[in-house]
Design a protein around this motif. Structure first.
Motif, short mmCIF file in Angstrom:
data_model
loop_
_atom_site.label_atom_id
_atom_site.label_comp_id
_atom_site.label_asym_id
_atom_site.label_seq_id
_atom_site.Cartn_x
_atom_site.Cartn_y
_atom_site.Cartn_z
N VAL A 146 66.77 -28.04 -0.65
CA VAL A 146 65.43 -28.54 -0.33
C VAL A 146 65.56 -29.55 0.80
O VAL A 146 66.50 -30.35 0.82
CB VAL A 146 64.78 -29.22 -1.56
CG1 VAL A 146 63.45 -29.86 -1.19
CG2 VAL A 146 64.56 -28.21 -2.68
N GLU A 161 56.05 -26.20 3.71
CA GLU A 161 54.83 -26.51 2.95
C GLU A 161 54.47 -27.98 3.21
O GLU A 161 55.29 -28.88 3.02
CB GLU A 161 55.11 -26.30 1.46
CG GLU A 161 54.02 -26.76 0.53
CD GLU A 161 54.44 -26.67 -0.93
OE1 GLU A 161 53.82 -27.37 -1.75
OE2 GLU A 161 55.38 -25.92 -1.24
N LEU A 275 57.80 -29.96 3.17
CA LEU A 275 58.81 -29.57 2.19
C LEU A 275 59.35 -28.21 2.62
O LEU A 275 58.59 -27.25 2.74
CB LEU A 275 58.18 -29.49 0.80
CG LEU A 275 59.01 -28.94 -0.35
CD1 LEU A 275 60.25 -29.78 -0.57
CD2 LEU A 275 58.17 -28.87 -1.61
N THR A 277 62.29 -25.01 2.42
CA THR A 277 63.38 -24.27 1.79
C THR A 277 63.77 -23.15 2.74
O THR A 277 62.92 -22.62 3.48
CB THR A 277 62.97 -23.67 0.43
OG1 THR A 277 61.73 -22.95 0.57
CG2 THR A 277 62.79 -24.76 -0.62
N GLU A 289 62.74 -24.88 -7.84
CA GLU A 289 61.29 -24.84 -8.05
C GLU A 289 60.83 -26.09 -8.80
O GLU A 289 59.76 -26.63 -8.53
CB GLU A 289 60.90 -23.59 -8.84
CG GLU A 289 61.04 -22.29 -8.07
CD GLU A 289 60.05 -22.15 -6.94
OE1 GLU A 289 59.18 -23.03 -6.78
OE2 GLU A 289 60.15 -21.16 -6.18
N LYS A 292 60.73 -28.97 -6.31
CA LYS A 292 59.58 -28.80 -5.41
C LYS A 292 58.29 -29.23 -6.11
O LYS A 292 57.46 -29.92 -5.52
CB LYS A 292 59.47 -27.35 -4.95
CG LYS A 292 60.54 -26.93 -3.96
CD LYS A 292 60.40 -25.47 -3.57
CE LYS A 292 59.11 -25.18 -2.85
NZ LYS A 292 59.01 -23.77 -2.42
N ARG A 293 58.15 -28.84 -7.36
CA ARG A 293 56.96 -29.22 -8.12
C ARG A 293 56.90 -30.75 -8.28
O ARG A 293 55.83 -31.36 -8.14
CB ARG A 293 56.99 -28.55 -9.49
CG ARG A 293 55.75 -28.77 -10.35
CD ARG A 293 55.94 -28.12 -11.71
NE ARG A 293 54.78 -28.26 -12.55
CZ ARG A 293 53.78 -27.39 -12.59
NH1 ARG A 293 53.79 -26.31 -11.83
NH2 ARG A 293 52.75 -27.59 -13.39
N ARG A 296 55.77 -32.28 -4.98
CA ARG A 296 54.33 -32.07 -4.77
C ARG A 296 53.51 -33.06 -5.59
O ARG A 296 52.54 -33.63 -5.10
CB ARG A 296 53.95 -30.65 -5.17
CG ARG A 296 54.44 -29.55 -4.27
CD ARG A 296 53.81 -28.23 -4.66
NE ARG A 296 54.59 -27.11 -4.19
CZ ARG A 296 55.36 -26.35 -4.96
NH1 ARG A 296 55.46 -26.60 -6.27
NH2 ARG A 296 56.04 -25.34 -4.45
#
Length: 310
Positions: A146, A161, A275, A277, A289, A292-293, A296
């Protein structure tokens, strides 16, 4: 037309579709899913019957997505990512693993470190490695899971993102502001010694253009150029210089008392915090994942807090 347009498609059929689309092959999808090639083909055909539309063109060598298949695939991948992220966020991981994160030096120190600390406490079985960067474009993709990057959202080899955008805030040391003996306006700053961040030199120009378009900046005098916001802040905190920082960083130095706002004016940054990847053939690992969550949600909390405070 679909037999029952309100019924959810079977999950195994969606998994077969996503894998076949990624590999452009039923055989390769079968090897990944550890089932037979005929089972993959059967599941995809069942999904096509359920939807009422063909998702693939069957070619002599491989597969090609139809227009409907191309339109459907991103949503399916996003849904799988959300399921993985939610599962990891709530239930954690049952195996030890490692995550490598890369971010610009200042974001790594003043924003990401706290988030990683909280994530690590919630997921103690994940070993986290953080790397700081200055010129990220020159680094390889393979060693990072990441990445946080400041820019415009378009980098070859990455999925990007937008997390948030930061207003830019003019700052100086409390001593410098006190020595002025008056309230400063934007035009005053044009004749003061400024700190410029390499690669972002146009920020001061944009600031003056937005708030004092008739200001003529004198020939640079006692200006300093540095390659990080941390260095810019430190220079301003120790001398007569003024720096222009993202609000995320400004809040940190204001809390410590080392810097204060020189004026109330701010400008929107042209660049956002993204962000990233690396583009890979398969879905991301559950722990990726999950991180990343987590990022966010922190960015969303930050945005809400600023909105409420205003």
């Amino acid at each position: 037309m679909p037999r029952n347009p309100t019924a959810l498609p079977p999950l195994p059929a969606l998994q077969a579709f996503e894998a076949a689309a990624r590999h452009e092959s039923f055989m390769a999808a079968a090897q990944e899913l550890n089932i037979s090639q005929s089972a993959v083909s059967h599941r995809v055909r069942a999904l096509e019957r359920h939807l009422g539309y063909a998702l693939f063109e069957r070619l002599p060598r491989g597969l090609r997505l139809t227009e409907n298949g191309k339109a459907y695939l991103p949503s399916i991948r996003s849904a799988f990512a959300e399921i993985l992220g939610a599962t990891t966020s709530i239930f954690g991981l049952n195996r030890a693993s490692r995550l490598t994160i890369r971010a610009p030096l200042t974001y790594s120190a003043l924003w990401l470190a706290e988030i990683v600390s909280r994530f690590s406490a919630a997921h103690p079985r994940i070993e986290i490695r953080m790397h700081s960067s200055v010129w990220a474009e020159n680094l390889a993709l393979d060693d990072t899971d990441v990445e946080i990057r400041l820019g415009y959202g378009h980098w070859a080899g990455y999925r990007a993102e937008l997390l948030f955008t930061d207003p830019l805030v003019p700052l100086c040391s409390p001593r410098t502001l006190e020595a002025e003996g008056k309230s400063l306006d934007v035009a005053d700053l044009a004749s003061r010694p400024l700190v410029h961040i390499v690669g972002l030199e146009d920020q001061w120009h944009d600031f003056f253009a937005a708030h004092a378009p008739d200001t003529v900046m004198p020939k640079p005098k006692s200006h300093v150029h540095t390659d990080s916001s941390v260095a810019a802040a430190t220079i301003a905190a120790n001398g007569p210089h003024f720096c222009l920082l993202a609000e995320t960083f400004a809040e940190h130095f204001e809390r410590s008392g080392s810097l204060v706002r020189a004026t109330d004016q701010t400008i929107a940054s042209k660049q956002g915090v993204y962000l990233l990847t690396a583009e890979r053939t398969g879905p991301l690992l559950p722990e990726v994942e999950g991180l990343k969550r987590w990022l966010r949600e922190r960015a969303r909390e930050q945005s809400i807090c600023r909105h409420v405070s205003r």
